[in-house]
Design a protein around this motif. Sequence first.
Motif, PDB file in Angstrom:
ATOM      1  N   HIS A  59       0.835  -1.198   0.000  1.00  0.00           N
ATOM      2  CA  HIS A  59       0.000   0.000   0.000  1.00  0.00           C
ATOM      3  C   HIS A  59       0.871   1.250   0.000  1.00  0.00           C
ATOM      4  N   GLN A  60       0.447   2.232  -0.759  1.00  0.00           N
ATOM      5  CA  GLN A  60       0.971   3.599  -0.756  1.00  0.00           C
ATOM      6  C   GLN A  60       2.294   3.745  -1.506  1.00  0.00           C
ATOM      7  N   ALA A  61       2.291   4.682  -2.459  1.00  0.00           N
ATOM      8  CA  ALA A  61       3.449   4.889  -3.334  1.00  0.00           C
ATOM      9  C   ALA A  61       4.659   5.436  -2.598  1.00  0.00           C
ATOM     10  N   PHE A  62       4.459   6.151  -1.475  1.00  0.00           N
ATOM     11  CA  PHE A  62       5.580   6.749  -0.765  1.00  0.00           C
ATOM     12  C   PHE A  62       6.133   5.839   0.325  1.00  0.00           C
ATOM     13  N   SER A  63       5.649   4.613   0.423  1.00  0.00           N
ATOM     14  CA  SER A  63       6.148   3.684   1.427  1.00  0.00           C
ATOM     15  C   SER A  63       7.350   2.924   0.879  1.00  0.00           C
ATOM     16  N   THR A  64       8.530   3.179   1.430  1.00  0.00           N
ATOM     17  CA  THR A  64       9.730   2.480   0.973  1.00  0.00           C
ATOM     18  C   THR A  64       9.655   0.990   1.306  1.00  0.00           C
ATOM     19  N   LEU A  65       9.085   0.660   2.465  1.00  0.00           N
ATOM     20  CA  LEU A  65       8.946  -0.743   2.858  1.00  0.00           C
ATOM     21  C   LEU A  65       8.027  -1.486   1.891  1.00  0.00           C
ATOM     22  N   CYS A  66       7.000  -0.797   1.402  1.00  0.00           N
ATOM     23  CA  CYS A  66       6.090  -1.392   0.420  1.00  0.00           C
ATOM     24  C   CYS A  66       6.834  -1.735  -0.869  1.00  0.00           C
ATOM     25  N   HIS A  67       7.579  -0.791  -1.407  1.00  0.00           N
ATOM     26  CA  HIS A  67       8.292  -1.022  -2.674  1.00  0.00           C
ATOM     27  C   HIS A  67       9.312  -2.155  -2.522  1.00  0.00           C
ATOM     28  N   ALA A  93       9.877  18.172  -8.762  1.00  0.00           N
ATOM     29  CA  ALA A  93      10.992  17.225  -8.677  1.00  0.00           C
ATOM     30  C   ALA A  93      10.612  15.978  -7.878  1.00  0.00           C
ATOM     31  N   GLY A  94       9.903  16.178  -6.758  1.00  0.00           N
ATOM     32  CA  GLY A  94       9.522  15.029  -5.934  1.00  0.00           C
ATOM     33  C   GLY A  94       8.624  14.061  -6.670  1.00  0.00           C
ATOM     34  N   SER A  95       7.648  14.598  -7.410  1.00  0.00           N
ATOM     35  CA  SER A  95       6.727  13.741  -8.156  1.00  0.00           C
ATOM     36  C   SER A  95       7.428  13.010  -9.289  1.00  0.00           C
ATOM     37  N   ILE A  96       8.356  13.689  -9.962  1.00  0.00           N
ATOM     38  CA  ILE A  96       9.076  13.062 -11.071  1.00  0.00           C
ATOM     39  C   ILE A  96       9.863  11.849 -10.575  1.00  0.00           C
ATOM     40  N   HIS A  97      10.583  12.009  -9.470  1.00  0.00           N
ATOM     41  CA  HIS A  97      11.357  10.889  -8.925  1.00  0.00           C
ATOM     42  C   HIS A  97      10.444   9.786  -8.399  1.00  0.00           C
ATOM     43  N   MET A  98       9.356  10.176  -7.727  1.00  0.00           N
ATOM     44  CA  MET A  98       8.443   9.178  -7.167  1.00  0.00           C
ATOM     45  C   MET A  98       7.754   8.395  -8.279  1.00  0.00           C
ATOM     46  N   ASN A  99       7.395   9.068  -9.357  1.00  0.00           N
ATOM     47  CA  ASN A  99       6.743   8.392 -10.472  1.00  0.00           C
ATOM     48  C   ASN A  99       7.662   7.373 -11.136  1.00  0.00           C
ATOM     49  N   LYS A 100       8.948   7.676 -11.168  1.00  0.00           N
ATOM     50  CA  LYS A 100       9.897   6.726 -11.750  1.00  0.00           C
ATOM     51  C   LYS A 100      10.041   5.490 -10.856  1.00  0.00           C
ATOM     52  N   VAL A 101      10.046   5.700  -9.534  1.00  0.00           N
ATOM     53  CA  VAL A 101      10.080   4.559  -8.612  1.00  0.00           C
ATOM     54  C   VAL A 101       8.809   3.723  -8.767  1.00  0.00           C
ATOM     55  N   LEU A 102       7.660   4.401  -8.884  1.00  0.00           N
ATOM     56  CA  LEU A 102       6.394   3.690  -9.063  1.00  0.00           C
ATOM     57  C   LEU A 102       6.388   2.908 -10.372  1.00  0.00           C
ATOM     58  N   GLN A 103       6.967   3.492 -11.410  1.00  0.00           N
ATOM     59  CA  GLN A 103       7.063   2.797 -12.695  1.00  0.00           C
ATOM     60  C   GLN A 103       7.888   1.523 -12.562  1.00  0.00           C
ATOM     61  N   PHE A 104       8.956   1.594 -11.774  1.00  0.00           N
ATOM     62  CA  PHE A 104       9.793   0.422 -11.522  1.00  0.00           C
ATOM     63  C   PHE A 104       9.006  -0.674 -10.802  1.00  0.00           C
ATOM     64  N   THR A 105       8.270  -0.297  -9.760  1.00  0.00           N
ATOM     65  CA  THR A 105       7.520  -1.280  -8.983  1.00  0.00           C
ATOM     66  C   THR A 105       6.381  -1.894  -9.790  1.00  0.00           C
ATOM     67  N   LEU A 106       5.641  -1.065 -10.517  1.00  0.00           N
ATOM     68  CA  LEU A 106       4.461  -1.560 -11.234  1.00  0.00           C
ATOM     69  C   LEU A 106       4.793  -2.188 -12.588  1.00  0.00           C
ATOM     70  N   ALA A 107       6.073  -2.123 -12.992  1.00  0.00           N
ATOM     71  CA  ALA A 107       6.448  -2.758 -14.256  1.00  0.00           C
ATOM     72  C   ALA A 107       6.250  -4.263 -14.201  1.00  0.00           C
ATOM     73  N   ASP A 108       6.346  -4.832 -13.004  1.00  0.00           N
ATOM     74  CA  ASP A 108       6.248  -6.287 -12.864  1.00  0.00           C
ATOM     75  C   ASP A 108       5.239  -6.642 -11.773  1.00  0.00           C
ATOM     76  N   ILE A 109       4.066  -6.049 -11.870  1.00  0.00           N
ATOM     77  CA  ILE A 109       3.019  -6.269 -10.877  1.00  0.00           C
ATOM     78  C   ILE A 109       1.957  -7.188 -11.480  1.00  0.00           C
TER      79      ILE A 109
END
Length: 402
Positions: A59-67, A93-109
């Motif tokens: 749960h939650q895109a900003f949770s490092t433990l989740c990713h 800047a924060g959204s751009i970096h967070m979106n790239k992390v989210l793209q990484f996580t959801l690429a293989d969901i």
Amino acid sequence: MTHAYGNRSGVRYVTNGLKVYYVPWRPFLMQNTLPTLSLTFPIVRTIIIREKISVVHGHQAFSTLCHEALMHARTMGYKVVFTDHSLYGFADAGSIHMNKVLQFTLADIDQAICVSHTSKENTVLRSGISPEKVFMVPNAVDTAMFTPSPKRLNCDEIVIVVVSRLVYRKGADLLVEVIPEVCRLFPKVHFIVGGDGPKRVRLEEMREKFSLQDRVEMLGAVPHAQVRSVLISGHIFLNSSLTEAFCIAILEAASCGLLTVSTRVGGVPEVLPDDMIVLAEPAPGDMVRAVKKAIDMLPGIDPQIMHLRMKELYSWDDVAKRTEIVYDRAMESPTTNLLDRLPRYLTCGSWAGKLFCLVMIINYLLWRLLEFLQPAVGIEEVPDIGPLHAHLGSRNDEAQEK
């Protein structure tokens, strides 16, 4: 599984036998743990194997433990589901970096869940995930906990309630401009503000500047168990959020019989029928006009009828059934190996894609190392004892028989 909260770490059992692992990782900023990539792998792997997990749901895109947990689960070949609860932008800047992390996580969901149609559109655009993999499952409210006051409040003095974190995203700066103007136009209106945050100072200064100490009550942080008692003391609930995927606070207020005034942002227009909420643009003038309209509507509002309507509209049982469908769909998805999964990460960008592939390869090698050092067969599985309350009930029956 979550991080440690204060001195609370280890395993806890809560209502109905729900088991919570408080991993001994301390949060360092906004209840988030420090990103470690692979340092959480040993403990996540042990928990997954011990508990015989089938699906890992983050749960939650900003949770490092989740990713990190989702990444480790995919490395081990488990099915994973992700729920996004918030809306984020594309330009800062924060959204751009967070979106790239989210793209990484959801690429293989396997599957994803969003809490509103607006949230689904936002997540698909930010992460590039296929819309076919994203389900819309709204939040709900415990209507048994949030009930109206048995005695209907008198409308001679109108009380407007605000319960929110006093931060920029929740529109605290908007409240600073709206409250004095409403108090000027409507002498019989009083405000109750529950919540705490960095913007509380601005609200305190506004109250001093306009001499509203007797008309604006600041409660500070309100425990969730006491939110109902605050809500039922008012007629109108005011939500000034600047961005919101789905506002559970609105459901809680409506369940208590309050008419809602809210900014027209994100998924808020999807939450309640038009006759239960007054929407306004996130601008002081429009918010004041919306409050005036809500005051005019108050004589026709019956809190008990509104509560009954909320019981029909929202139910956590319905949310559970819909979530179970998502889990079933995830379990039906084909199992793939590392070589099949790597091309998915390459689509994340010319440089980022290669970096993500390298991270997953290193994570895979770490998994094989952990398997060598501590084979899965050597990790003791937790016995399946069933629901805890069932065992407690049977033991009580046995005691009575004796």
